[in-house]
Design a protein around this motif. Structure first.
Motif, mmCIF file in Angstrom:
data_model
loop_
_atom_site.group_PDB
_atom_site.id
_atom_site.type_symbol
_atom_site.label_atom_id
_atom_site.label_comp_id
_atom_site.label_asym_id
_atom_site.label_seq_id
_atom_site.Cartn_x
_atom_site.Cartn_y
_atom_site.Cartn_z
ATOM 1 N N GLN A 109 76.273 20.213 51.795
ATOM 2 C CA GLN A 109 74.815 20.335 51.719
ATOM 3 C C GLN A 109 74.399 21.119 50.477
ATOM 4 N N TYR A 110 75.162 22.124 50.135
ATOM 5 C CA TYR A 110 74.914 22.943 48.942
ATOM 6 C C TYR A 110 74.973 22.086 47.677
ATOM 7 N N GLU A 111 75.984 21.219 47.615
ATOM 8 C CA GLU A 111 76.154 20.383 46.425
ATOM 9 C C GLU A 111 75.188 19.204 46.416
ATOM 10 N N ALA A 112 74.696 18.800 47.575
ATOM 11 C CA ALA A 112 73.848 17.606 47.653
ATOM 12 C C ALA A 112 72.382 17.898 47.350
ATOM 13 N N THR A 113 71.963 19.169 47.457
ATOM 14 C CA THR A 113 70.559 19.515 47.222
ATOM 15 C C THR A 113 70.413 20.197 45.878
ATOM 16 N N PRO A 114 69.239 20.087 45.242
ATOM 17 C CA PRO A 114 69.068 20.612 43.883
ATOM 18 C C PRO A 114 69.373 22.093 43.786
ATOM 19 N N PHE A 115 70.213 22.458 42.823
ATOM 20 C CA PHE A 115 70.475 23.838 42.445
ATOM 21 C C PHE A 115 71.013 24.680 43.606
ATOM 22 N N GLY A 116 71.773 24.072 44.506
ATOM 23 C CA GLY A 116 72.358 24.820 45.607
ATOM 24 C C GLY A 116 71.350 25.392 46.576
ATOM 25 N N SER A 117 70.221 24.729 46.755
ATOM 26 C CA SER A 117 69.144 25.299 47.566
ATOM 27 C C SER A 117 69.343 25.101 49.063
ATOM 28 N N CYS A 118 70.288 24.224 49.449
ATOM 29 C CA CYS A 118 70.485 23.938 50.879
ATOM 30 C C CYS A 118 69.156 23.618 51.550
ATOM 31 N N ASN A 119 68.496 22.615 50.989
ATOM 32 C CA ASN A 119 67.197 22.162 51.506
ATOM 33 C C ASN A 119 66.139 23.264 51.503
ATOM 34 N N GLY A 120 66.162 24.059 50.410
ATOM 35 C CA GLY A 120 65.128 25.064 50.239
ATOM 36 C C GLY A 120 65.286 26.305 51.078
ATOM 37 N N THR A 121 66.503 26.589 51.559
ATOM 38 C CA THR A 121 66.708 27.761 52.413
ATOM 39 C C THR A 121 67.372 28.928 51.694
ATOM 40 N N ARG A 122 67.854 28.742 50.460
ATOM 41 C CA ARG A 122 68.550 29.788 49.721
ATOM 42 C C ARG A 122 68.477 29.453 48.234
ATOM 43 N N THR A 123 69.144 30.244 47.403
ATOM 44 C CA THR A 123 69.350 29.873 46.015
ATOM 45 C C THR A 123 70.857 29.736 45.779
ATOM 46 N N ALA A 124 71.231 29.292 44.604
ATOM 47 C CA ALA A 124 72.642 29.018 44.347
ATOM 48 C C ALA A 124 73.509 30.259 44.514
ATOM 49 N N LEU A 125 72.952 31.437 44.182
ATOM 50 C CA LEU A 125 73.780 32.633 44.097
ATOM 51 C C LEU A 125 73.533 33.660 45.194
ATOM 52 N N ALA A 126 72.622 33.429 46.127
ATOM 53 C CA ALA A 126 72.368 34.416 47.182
ATOM 54 C C ALA A 126 71.628 33.766 48.342
ATOM 55 N N ASN A 127 71.720 34.415 49.518
ATOM 56 C CA ASN A 127 71.103 33.811 50.713
ATOM 57 C C ASN A 127 70.492 34.827 51.670
ATOM 58 N N TRP A 128 70.149 36.049 51.186
ATOM 59 C CA TRP A 128 69.590 37.038 52.115
ATOM 60 C C TRP A 128 68.183 36.649 52.583
ATOM 61 N N GLY A 129 67.858 37.146 53.759
ATOM 62 C CA GLY A 129 66.522 36.997 54.303
ATOM 63 C C GLY A 129 66.091 38.291 54.953
ATOM 64 N N THR A 130 64.832 38.372 55.363
ATOM 65 C CA THR A 130 64.349 39.548 56.076
ATOM 66 C C THR A 130 63.639 39.115 57.350
ATOM 67 N N ARG A 131 63.613 40.009 58.319
ATOM 68 C CA ARG A 131 62.978 39.745 59.606
ATOM 69 C C ARG A 131 62.015 40.883 59.923
ATOM 70 N N ILE A 132 60.830 40.534 60.386
ATOM 71 C CA ILE A 132 59.807 41.507 60.757
ATOM 72 C C ILE A 132 59.505 41.309 62.234
ATOM 73 N N SER A 133 59.526 42.398 63.006
ATOM 74 C CA SER A 133 59.377 42.282 64.455
ATOM 75 C C SER A 133 58.466 43.385 64.982
ATOM 76 N N LEU A 134 57.715 43.063 66.028
ATOM 77 C CA LEU A 134 56.845 44.016 66.704
ATOM 78 C C LEU A 134 57.446 44.333 68.068
ATOM 79 N N ILE A 135 57.624 45.619 68.335
ATOM 80 C CA ILE A 135 58.304 46.077 69.538
ATOM 81 C C ILE A 135 57.346 46.942 70.363
ATOM 82 N N LYS A 136 57.339 46.723 71.654
ATOM 83 C CA LYS A 136 56.637 47.620 72.571
ATOM 84 C C LYS A 136 57.665 48.554 73.179
ATOM 85 N N PRO A 137 57.646 49.851 72.816
ATOM 86 C CA PRO A 137 58.694 50.766 73.314
ATOM 87 C C PRO A 137 58.600 50.974 74.826
#
Length: 637
Positions: free
Chosen positions: A609-637
């Motif tokens: 999938q990495y090689e099949a999509t432009p510039f290693g984007s894996c269908n727009g989910t990452r870039t060729a050289l990195a794949n970090w993401g962030t998560r934001i969550s609301l918690i009721k203590p």
């Protein structure tokens, strides 16, 4: 922005307040100094185009010196600050590990109200028409108030609604602060490098504060040594922010004091507030050397910043020798969820916590300590005057021994960049030649050092946590040490008692980069990344009580694959690699509920999938050289 480049802090006011002797100090600390800082313009969200994220040339994604010290793929030249994040660099052995409470993981706990994906590597790399770099780690900042959820990372910014929909689009930080792109990929001209974003919402002035460290460069990409903190202040984060610029070179430039080994870098800035002041602390390293000086504290009138005054005062305090002859390191200022929590004794007081196991504090490399340090900055009401008079004191608090955590192992899974580097045709397409370090392996993640993380003051107590080695499930893993301290004052000097402490781990796994948020009722959560034998890098948290501390571990969002970024591979950063993770997490109190921010891996794909999509984007989910993401969550203590 009226002034786009350069350092515009005014000449020193030359107000010298006299030497301070701290309890237990071997000698007097350097005298505080006060100088003027001017508003340099305004910043705001601006619509910019989206680039492809294509790595047209590795030379414009990787610096020539991208070894273990490098924290970003930003420069094609060798002039980088050698000391930045020095204590995190290179391979180190884990310290002695004490027993930890092992929590079980509960999925989809009832305390989770909302959770959504924040910014990711592809968002930031494609911002500003793609005139960005591939960057690790994101260094996620989070602040919440007045119906706005603000997130900043290296190097992008966005404002969300509580349901995760965008109030703004994604804007790069260079554009937000009024600078040219970090690299104009059409002209080849470099701009300044912005890093280490941090933000908070102040419940008294109802203002957002967003701070970054800016490193100036030549048009050819050489870092000049000039660097400053850019401070943005706004009531509405989707509108106009006032911007102030504070020189932190400490070589006499723009009224700064003259410190040893400078020009220096104001590394790892973090912020806090009390009833009167807005505070930034930094770790001061030689910009082009390896020397460490000490933590610096910068104190402003928060009302002057909130009013948007054209000229404000800042008082700088140097912690050299302050901890019984040791230098302060990551002296993290507290923030409070409500105005009734502020300490108003001794003319107004801001509290801080720090640890003292790191080489920067001890001068040795053992990274072991059985104490943390409580600090008090008194007289903060005087920050609204023309002649601030502040007192700084500290005291050690005995705690269970903590030490340097080991690197955090990852659960194996699809890692297409790794697999590409081990496949000669793919590696040649990416690098221009086969990987000379083949076979590359999935590396363990950086687990921070022993520095203190986010600090909260509420109900007369300070809450803080740090990363430490723990013994859990018969093995030494990366875990968390947490502390509840009750500070007080004798005159202008601080005293402190430990009311609770603990160490938290999970058998077979690692917990890294904690951040504690506690509401005015003393109930809260501790956010962190969970990664190990059983989990890809995941956004997790523990219930946290103001009296008993950390409890059950919950998953906010399970990771979908391993971290597969450039800092983990020898071909891209040299030998040994240092897989960068976040340098800190974040929490933000919103009424009785608490928002948390965590880095995690929110995508997965195969090499095909990495090689099949432009510039290693894996269908727009990452870039060729990195794949970090962030998560934001609301918690009721």
């Amino acid at each position: 922005m009226s002034t786009r480049r350069g350092v515009v802090a005014a000449a020193a006011l030359a107000t010298v307040l006299g030497s301070l002797t701290l309890p237990g100090s071997a000698s007097a600390t350097p005298a505080p100094s006060t100088r003027h800082v001017q508003k340099v313009g305004t910043g705001s969200y601006k619509v910019t185009g989206t680039g492809t994220g294509e790595p047209a040339s590795i030379n414009t994604e990787l610096p020539r010196d991208a070894g273990p010290e490098a924290n970003e793929l930003t420069r094609s030249t060798a002039r980088r600050p050698a000391g930045a994040h020095r204590s995190l660099a290179g391979a180190r052995s884990a310290g002695p590990a004490g027993p930890a409470t092992s929590g079980g993981v509960i999925r989809n706990g009832p305390q989770l109200l909302h959770s959504f994906d924040g910014l990711n590597q592809r968002d930031q790399r494609t911002a500003n028409n793609g005139n960005q770099f591939t960057i690790e780690p994101p260094d996620q900042a989070l602040c919440v108030g007045n119906g706005h959820v603000v997130e900043a990372v290296n190097d992008a910014f966005r404002v969300f609604n509580a349901d995760g929909t965008g109030q703004t689009g994604v804007v790069d930080l260079n554009t937000f602060y009024g600078y040219p792109p970090v690299l104009d990929r059409t002209t080849g001209i470099y701009g300044p490098e912005l890093t280490d974003p941090t933000c908070l919402f102040d419940p008294a002035t109802h203002q957002f504060f967003l701070v970054v460290l800016t490193l100036e460069s030549t048009r050819d990409g050489d870092l000049t040594g000039a660097n400053h903190l850019d401070i943005a202040v706004a009531a509405d984060p989707t509108g106009t922010w006032n911007i102030y610029r504070l020189d932190v070179t400490d070589d006499g430039t723009s009224g700064t004091p003259v410190h040893p080994n400078c020009p220096c870098i104001g590394d790892y800035p973090h912020i806090g507030v009390d009833a009167n002041g807005f505070y930034i602390t930094t770790n001061e390293y030689a910009f082009f050397g390896t020397e460490y000086n000490s933590a610096q504290i910068y104190a402003f009138s928060k009302r002057a910043l909130a009013r948007g005054d054209a000229d404000v005062l800042v008082t700088q305090l140097d912690t050299t020798g302050a901890d019984r002859g040791r230098n302060g390191f990551t002296v993290w200022p507290a923030q409070s969820p409500v105005t009734s929590d502020y300490e108003r004794a001794a003319g107004g007081t801001e509290y801080f916590l720090s640890s003292n196991a790191a080489e920067e504090a001890t001068g040795t490399g053992d990274y072991v300590s059985d104490s943390i340090v409580t600090w008090a900055l008194t007289g903060t009401r005087s920050l609204d005057s023309a002649s601030p008079r502040l007192g700084l004191s500290n005291t050690r608090v005995g705690v269970r021994q903590y030490s340097l955590p080991p690197a955090a192992n990852q659960k194996p899974g699809p890692a297409p960049l790794l697999e590409c580097l081990n496949d000669d045709p793919c590696a040649t397409f990416l690098l221009g030649a086969p990987d000379p370090f083949k076979p590359e392996v999935l590396a363990a993640l950086d687990s921070n050092d022993t520095r203190m993380q986010q600090v909260t003051y509420t109900g007369g107590r300070l809450y803080g946590a740090l990363d430490t080695a723990v013994s859990v499930g018969g093995a030494t893993k990366a875990g968390i040490g947490w502390y509840i301290v009750r500070p007080g004052l004798r005159g202008d000097s601080v005293r402190a008692d430990l009311t609770a402490q603990g160490q938290l781990g999970l058998a077979g796994n690692n917990l890294t980069y904690p951040a504690i948020g506690v509401n005015a009722a003393g109930r809260g959560v501790m956010a962190f990344t969970l990664v190990g034998d059983g989990y890809f890098p995941s956004a997790a948290y523990a219930a946290f009580d103001g009296r008993t501390g950390a409890g059950t571990i919950y998953l906010a969002k399970a990771g979908l694959g391993p971290q597969d970024g450039f800092t983990g591979y020898k071909a891209l950063v040299g030998d040994p690699p240092r897989p960068r993770w976040g340098d800190y997490g974040a929490t933000a109190v919103d009424g009785s509920n608490i928002w948390i921010a965590s880095e995690y891996i929110g995508q997965t794909c195969t090499l095909a999938q990495y090689e099949a999509t432009p510039f290693g984007s894996c269908n727009g989910t990452r870039t060729a050289l990195a794949n970090w993401g962030t998560r934001i969550s609301l918690i009721k203590p």
